[in-house]
Design a protein around this motif. Sequence first.
Motif, PDB file in Angstrom:
ATOM      1  N   LYS A 247      39.610  45.613  48.684  1.00 46.24           N
ATOM      2  CA  LYS A 247      39.274  44.358  48.004  1.00 46.24           C
ATOM      3  C   LYS A 247      40.004  43.170  48.656  1.00 46.24           C
ATOM      4  O   LYS A 247      39.427  42.098  48.851  1.00 46.24           O
ATOM      5  CB  LYS A 247      39.708  44.433  46.529  1.00 46.24           C
ATOM      6  CG  LYS A 247      38.800  45.232  45.653  1.00 46.24           C
ATOM      7  CD  LYS A 247      37.634  44.355  45.248  1.00 46.24           C
ATOM      8  CE  LYS A 247      36.651  45.123  44.375  1.00 46.24           C
ATOM      9  NZ  LYS A 247      35.380  44.379  44.269  1.00 46.24           N
ATOM     10  N   ALA A 248      41.265  43.408  48.938  1.00 47.31           N
ATOM     11  CA  ALA A 248      42.077  42.317  49.484  1.00 47.31           C
ATOM     12  C   ALA A 248      41.586  41.910  50.868  1.00 47.31           C
ATOM     13  O   ALA A 248      41.541  40.714  51.194  1.00 47.31           O
ATOM     14  CB  ALA A 248      43.546  42.749  49.538  1.00 47.31           C
ATOM     15  N   ALA A 249      41.219  42.904  51.672  1.00 52.43           N
ATOM     16  CA  ALA A 249      40.739  42.609  53.020  1.00 52.43           C
ATOM     17  C   ALA A 249      39.460  41.769  52.938  1.00 52.43           C
ATOM     18  O   ALA A 249      39.261  40.811  53.703  1.00 52.43           O
ATOM     19  CB  ALA A 249      40.492  43.904  53.783  1.00 52.43           C
ATOM     20  N   ASP A 250      38.614  42.108  51.989  1.00 46.30           N
ATOM     21  CA  ASP A 250      37.370  41.380  51.798  1.00 46.30           C
ATOM     22  C   ASP A 250      37.641  39.933  51.351  1.00 46.30           C
ATOM     23  O   ASP A 250      37.048  38.974  51.847  1.00 46.30           O
ATOM     24  CB  ASP A 250      36.537  42.145  50.747  1.00 46.30           C
ATOM     25  CG  ASP A 250      35.141  41.549  50.584  1.00 46.30           C
ATOM     26  OD1 ASP A 250      34.497  41.315  51.621  1.00 46.30           O
ATOM     27  OD2 ASP A 250      34.735  41.309  49.427  1.00 46.30           O
ATOM     28  N   VAL A 279      50.115  39.404  51.563  1.00 46.34           N
ATOM     29  CA  VAL A 279      50.710  40.504  52.336  1.00 46.34           C
ATOM     30  C   VAL A 279      49.971  40.661  53.665  1.00 46.34           C
ATOM     31  O   VAL A 279      50.583  40.737  54.738  1.00 46.34           O
ATOM     32  CB  VAL A 279      50.659  41.828  51.535  1.00 46.34           C
ATOM     33  CG1 VAL A 279      51.100  42.996  52.418  1.00 46.34           C
ATOM     34  CG2 VAL A 279      51.527  41.728  50.285  1.00 46.34           C
ATOM     35  N   LEU A 280      48.645  40.683  53.594  1.00 52.04           N
ATOM     36  CA  LEU A 280      47.855  40.885  54.821  1.00 52.04           C
ATOM     37  C   LEU A 280      48.024  39.708  55.777  1.00 52.04           C
ATOM     38  O   LEU A 280      47.928  39.871  56.999  1.00 52.04           O
ATOM     39  CB  LEU A 280      46.369  41.078  54.466  1.00 52.04           C
ATOM     40  CG  LEU A 280      46.073  42.312  53.600  1.00 52.04           C
ATOM     41  CD1 LEU A 280      44.575  42.407  53.285  1.00 52.04           C
ATOM     42  CD2 LEU A 280      46.556  43.604  54.266  1.00 52.04           C
ATOM     43  N   LEU A 285      56.330  39.929  51.608  1.00 53.67           N
ATOM     44  CA  LEU A 285      56.961  41.158  52.112  1.00 53.67           C
ATOM     45  C   LEU A 285      56.850  42.285  51.080  1.00 53.67           C
ATOM     46  O   LEU A 285      57.131  42.065  49.895  1.00 53.67           O
ATOM     47  CB  LEU A 285      58.443  40.886  52.407  1.00 53.67           C
ATOM     48  CG  LEU A 285      58.713  39.703  53.352  1.00 53.67           C
ATOM     49  CD1 LEU A 285      60.210  39.419  53.437  1.00 53.67           C
ATOM     50  CD2 LEU A 285      58.133  40.004  54.733  1.00 53.67           C
ATOM     51  N   VAL A 286      56.458  43.462  51.547  1.00 56.95           N
ATOM     52  CA  VAL A 286      56.262  44.590  50.630  1.00 56.95           C
ATOM     53  C   VAL A 286      57.564  45.368  50.436  1.00 56.95           C
ATOM     54  O   VAL A 286      58.184  45.820  51.398  1.00 56.95           O
ATOM     55  CB  VAL A 286      55.171  45.548  51.150  1.00 56.95           C
ATOM     56  CG1 VAL A 286      55.104  46.809  50.280  1.00 56.95           C
ATOM     57  CG2 VAL A 286      53.823  44.844  51.172  1.00 56.95           C
ATOM     58  N   GLY A 307      46.723  47.166  57.955  1.00 57.87           N
ATOM     59  CA  GLY A 307      47.283  46.086  58.762  1.00 57.87           C
ATOM     60  C   GLY A 307      48.377  45.287  58.083  1.00 57.87           C
ATOM     61  O   GLY A 307      48.351  44.051  58.080  1.00 57.87           O
ATOM     62  N   TYR A 308      49.328  45.965  57.489  1.00 59.25           N
ATOM     63  CA  TYR A 308      50.511  45.266  56.988  1.00 59.25           C
ATOM     64  C   TYR A 308      51.727  46.137  57.272  1.00 59.25           C
ATOM     65  O   TYR A 308      51.600  47.214  57.865  1.00 59.25           O
ATOM     66  CB  TYR A 308      50.384  44.945  55.488  1.00 59.25           C
ATOM     67  CG  TYR A 308      50.457  46.127  54.555  1.00 59.25           C
ATOM     68  CD1 TYR A 308      51.661  46.479  53.952  1.00 59.25           C
ATOM     69  CD2 TYR A 308      49.326  46.902  54.267  1.00 59.25           C
ATOM     70  CE1 TYR A 308      51.744  47.560  53.092  1.00 59.25           C
ATOM     71  CE2 TYR A 308      49.397  47.994  53.409  1.00 59.25           C
ATOM     72  CZ  TYR A 308      50.608  48.315  52.829  1.00 59.25           C
ATOM     73  OH  TYR A 308      50.702  49.388  51.979  1.00 59.25           O
TER      74      TYR A 308
END
Lengths: 478, 420
Positions: A247-250, A279-280, A285-286, A307-308
């Motif tokens: 979802k986030a990438a989209d 994040v992406l 920062l995670v 990709g993080y």
Amino acid sequence: MKHAIKLMAGAAIAVSLSACDNGKETEPTETTKTAKSETSEAFNKNPYPSTYKPYPSETVLLQGATVFDGIGNEYQNYDVLLKGGEIAEIGEGLEVDDDVEVVDASGKFVTPGIIDNHSHLGVYPSPGVSAHGDGNEASGPVTAEVWAEHGVWPQDPGFTRALAGGITSLQILPGSANLFGGRGVTVKNVLSRTVQGMKFPDAPYTLKMACGENPKRVYGYGNGGFPGGAPYSRMGNMAGYRNSWIKAADYKKKWDDWDPDSDEAAPARDLELDTLKGVLDGDILVHMHCYRADEMAQVIDMSKEFGYKVASFHHAVESYKIADKLAEENICSSMWADWYGFKMEAYDGIRENIPMVHNAGACAIVHSDSDVGIQRLNQEAAKALADGRRVGIDISKADAWTWLSSNPAKSLGIFDQTGSLEPGKDADVVVWSADPFSVYANAEKVYIDGALMFDADRPQKTPVTDFELGQPGEGDIK
Amino acid sequence: MIGKFTILATAASALVLGAIAQDIAIENAKLWDGSKLTEDATIVIRDGKVVAWDDGALPDGVEAIDAEGAWVTPGIIASFTQAGIVEVGAEDSTNDTVAPASPYSAALDMSDAFNPSAAMIDMTRLEGVTRIVVAPGISSSLIGGQGLVADTSGTPDSITKSKAFTYINLGEAGAGVSGGSRPAAWAKLRAALGDARTYPARYITSSDGDALNRIDAQAFSAAARGQQLILIGVSRASDIRQVIALTEQYPNLKIALVGAQEGWMVADELAAADIPVIIDPFDNLPSRFENLGATQKNARRLIEAGVKTAFYYSDDASHQARLTLQSAGNAVGSGVDFEDAMRAITSAPAEIFGLDGYGSLTTGSAGDLVIWDGDPLEVMSAPTRVFIDGEEQTMESRQTKLRDRYLDLDESEKPLAYRR
């Protein structure tokens, strides 16, 4: 009721997210307005900005101390000059004007302030009454939309106890009920009327995520009954994270593709995905609660899939099992010295975890996750150091101090401002009565941005929170 | 008073172990024997007990150990733990500390649960703790049940004293399981005392008393008659005063307190009433409304007032009972005299729990002894050798085996699982 709905929606994250959209405040008007402004930023990424200002400070020379500089060096009979709220100089026999305050630190130790990158002060404050439980937005497994700073009670007496233990900065995290628990906030340990008044200027936001038992206990077998909610298993945990990252990438792509100068309306805001997109984008920062080595390896693969990068695994009691891999991936481990056994995923905790991680060349951090532990992190480092030495891992005390200041600072993205005694950095400094690797040592003076915020010799000058005013023991030495 | 009871079980278990214990002499020790520090001391242990020694030639058949000037102390007593009655806190199947669905309270006997092979026992011993006080938790009643004292040898007969005390919580926790208030807890306690003090007479016609069923009344009767220690969890100064008032009403009760964060506020009254306390020197946060006055100065103020004071570590009393030593070190950092801090983790708990011959290394004491690589209260120190009843213990645990397996991550030849 809300709880039940969220648990059901949690069974399929995609459904959950669209369902969430209906219930959340989206502000299309404001978004449109912003979109038409000059800035390329479609929305304000920092709507609750830091108002922290360093308190007035004198120029102070800490003279003749043993100094751990926080980046691996130990100096004998050294001076540290604090000026204008910064570390001005460190060296031998520094000369200063007559009007500069000189603190005789001979026989004492000077270190950078301790940074605890895992605290729930303020969100689980003292007293721990039910009304104060603001650390877990347990209403669903994915709550990346919540921010710890919106739950912090700045009157938590825990801040003052941590200050007496030499804590100058800390990260306050949401709890670990959720797969995505929400945003953490990094603060200077300076009491303020508001959270904004504590926020570490320009510290990046962080995202709390959690592996393992907690999410499945809270949403699966613990709360939902059988067949219960999701996640119900570690498989469900991974599926939950991955669904959200898709979802986030989209969402990120929509924003990246959108041209603010075009007539096209800006994409609809989604608070949850704002955080994940951050994040992406590399802005957030995670920090991931993850005990077991095998789970950390899964998460590392997942971070590459989307990709993080994970900044630090927290509570990582099994990091020693994959210390080589963590070194290779350049991921920090935030660890306790000796906690183990209180839950199954803590069963393999050993006392040499921290030195073994350090010895493999990986980034080791001592964290507390405790309003008691945060007061004595120097002792936690000491225990770990000694246990390591007993099995032949020869680490100096100066190197071990990196676990308490520079490494946590790096994990929080604030190392260019604090975490070591280097000229130009914030004067976040502790003067210890004795070797801080001794159980008998106490923090005597704690400076934050050069301002003396704690002085053991002048307890009447130390802070008393609103809550403690007029209560038994007000102003007593704690 | 409390220090006077000796339980036959203690002597019996010492005899059994004594039969296989080594006879040893530790020379050149920096010996703290419970009351004084002696450099270059020699201590002799025969048949599991410390024997008088005048520094002449060693007796025959004694293994001599040169301590090379290292610290030697009595084995540490962790005075309030849940070690051995739980394996993994969060896994109910492994956790015998509480029984929320049981109809019984005072009759819950931790001796029925204690597992000397629990993984944490070895880990606790490795840090110099040789005896543990094991207390039940509080779940469905303010009376938690019967606690015990055990050694940390891991052997089947390691219970030193079963039914050493009845544990009761009169703080917020006790109120919470008594119907929801302090008055409810006190009403229950007074009724329970009435039931137990008149057991078995009042149960001739009925199996239920005012507060206790027949089984619980039987279990509580020794404590209610002053023949067994009652350990009371309590924090607030006003609650402590209530307990002191109870001892005025029932002068023969033997009571000690655990928690007692606001004990310093009533230190003189506690001293006058001869009520000992078990406290956590770390406790300095107003974590609940019942301990707003918590301070790290509690230990110093209680000891200075003359209250018999023992230390414990409260944050994880099962797995981290070993941190009792760090608690004591921090007490010293907060102004407690070193020897008082040592007493608080050796002789004071022995006296509170009626363990004659423990917690010291004077003639006749049990051979519970630790040789250290530094100041025993320092966080960077650790035991090098541990003896229980004169018998040397292994310094291995599940944790050390895990550590040794993973010290080197090379698995080019075989998976690490083949390494042990």
